[in-house]
Write an enzyme that holds these catalytic residues in place. Structure first.
Site, short mmCIF file in Angstrom:
data_model
loop_
_atom_site.label_atom_id
_atom_site.label_comp_id
_atom_site.label_asym_id
_atom_site.label_seq_id
_atom_site.Cartn_x
_atom_site.Cartn_y
_atom_site.Cartn_z
N ARG A 236 39.46 44.19 46.86
CA ARG A 236 40.20 44.38 45.61
C ARG A 236 41.40 45.29 45.88
NH1 ARG A 236 38.10 40.54 44.06
NH2 ARG A 236 36.82 40.19 42.21
N GLU A 265 48.04 41.57 40.10
CA GLU A 265 48.20 40.21 40.61
C GLU A 265 48.73 39.28 39.55
OE1 GLU A 265 44.52 39.03 42.47
OE2 GLU A 265 44.65 40.61 43.97
N HIS A 284 45.36 35.98 47.07
CA HIS A 284 43.96 36.06 46.62
C HIS A 284 43.30 34.68 46.83
CE1 HIS A 284 41.10 38.52 43.86
NE2 HIS A 284 40.41 37.69 44.62
C1 DGY Z 1 35.46 37.06 44.00
O1 DGY Z 1 34.51 36.35 44.33
O2 DGY Z 1 35.31 38.04 43.26
C2 DGY Z 1 36.82 36.69 44.48
O3 DGY Z 1 37.71 37.74 44.43
C3 DGY Z 1 37.36 35.51 43.72
O4 DGY Z 1 37.32 35.72 42.37
#
Ligand code: DGY
Length: 332
Positions: A236, A265, A284
């Site tokens: 993250r 994002e 992402h």
């Molecule tokens: C997650 O699995 O949390 C990834 O970041 C995709 O949403």
């Protein structure tokens, strides 16, 4: 009343239309415009829905208070940091997620980023296409014998550790909740965050996000890293202080970074991280494989089907909700 299901994930149903058909047999399916949805937009529309296939939108307390009909919030992914789980439980809303579905996808993406960084793949690709074959060029590095520092030894961190072993790397990790013996069983030595930053040639972040970990890697931590080290983040964006990272990259405090996630994002086009030569970025996209998208889709479809039919979902993130008298739908 007809059930309404909101989809805010970008990939759900697009590659596996049979999953979407199953959802459509349960009610009207609406795809959100321009997801991820911010708090204001989501607050305006959430009252219409009984179920949500949720991407990375802001499911804050304020938003959930408006979700009058919502029975299940099915997070299409493993991170549930964008959902106020406590509030959802208090309101009797079932939250599910997709643990394990994207472990391999994210671990492989992480390794692609590590290899791209140390082998200079993006620059060499461009040079070769420009016809530059000879001349003096930057040398690459090898992973063999180097130290990989993993922040967060959960399932993704462990999968990355196993891959690193195949490359002959030494693996150390910082993961306060993991037992020393459990890490040793997979050949990983647990260390403090400071030691990890000082010793690693590559630092890769795989911890889940919570506000206590905001800017876990900031100026002080970046200064502890080797000047030849690389930082990789597929977890993250909020875990890294981006301003401090830009400075570290510009000042040569670290050699480079690869990022699949950003604090905001999509990142603003002015974000300096998008412009630096020693940074590789992906949008992402670590879990965007055919395999992971199929697994995530299957899990959310099955869980929504179960709840809307009054059955217990398999991948529940807030099991306490099952004991609450105000649960929106009694499941057995
Ligand atoms: C997650 O699995 O949390 C990834 O970041 C995709 O949403």
């Amino acid at each position: 009343m007809k059930q309404k299901i909101l989809v805010t994930s970008r990939s759900y149903g697009r590659y596996y239309p049979d999953q979407l058909e199953r959802l459509k047999s349960l009610g009207e399916v609406v795809y959100a415009e321009n997801p991820p949805l911010k708090e204001d937009r989501l607050s305006q529309i959430i009252h219409e829905y009984d179920a949500i296939v949720a991407g990375l939108d802001d499911y804050t307390a304020k938003v959930l208070e408006k979700a009058e009909r919502l029975k299940i919030l099915a997070r299409y992914g493993v991170g549930i940091d964008n959902v106020d789980l406590k509030k959802a439980t208090e309101l009797g809303i079932i939250v599910t997620y997709t643990p394990g579905a994207n472990t391999i996808a994210v671990a492989e993406h992480t390794f692609s980023l590590i290899l791209s960084l140390i082998k200079n793949i993006p620059k060499l690709n461009e040079a070769a296409k420009r016809g530059e074959w000879g001349g003096k060029r930057e040398l690459n590095r090898e992973l063999y014998g180097k130290v990989l520092g993993i922040v967060g030894l959960g399932s993704i961190g462990r999968a990355v550790a196993a891959m690193a072993k195949g490359f002959g790397m030494e693996v150390i990790a910082y993961s306060p909740r993991v037992k020393k013996e459990d890490a040793e069983k997979i050949g990983v030595k647990l260390v403090s965050l400071e030691e990890l930053l000082q010793k690693s040639d590559v630092v890769s972040i795989h911890t889940s996000y919570s506000p206590q970990k905001y800017h876990l890697i900031g100026e002080r931590q970046l200064k502890m890293m080797k000047k030849t080290a690389y930082l990789v983040n597929t977890a993250r964006g909020e875990l890294i202080d981006e301003k401090a990272l830009v400075n570290a990259l510009k000042n040569g405090d670290i050699a480079g970074a690869a990022l699949d996630v950003f604090e905001h994002e999509p990142p603003s086009p002015d974000n300096e991280l998008l412009k630096l030569d020693n940074v590789i970025v992906t949008p992402h996209a670590a879990s965007h494989t055919w395999e992971a998208v199929r697994r995530m889709g299957e899990m959310v479809t099955e869980d929504i089907e179960a709840v809307l039919k009054g059955l217990k979902p398999k991948n529940i993130a807030n099991p306490e909700v099952l004991e609450r008298s105000n649960i929106r739908v009694k499941v057995k």
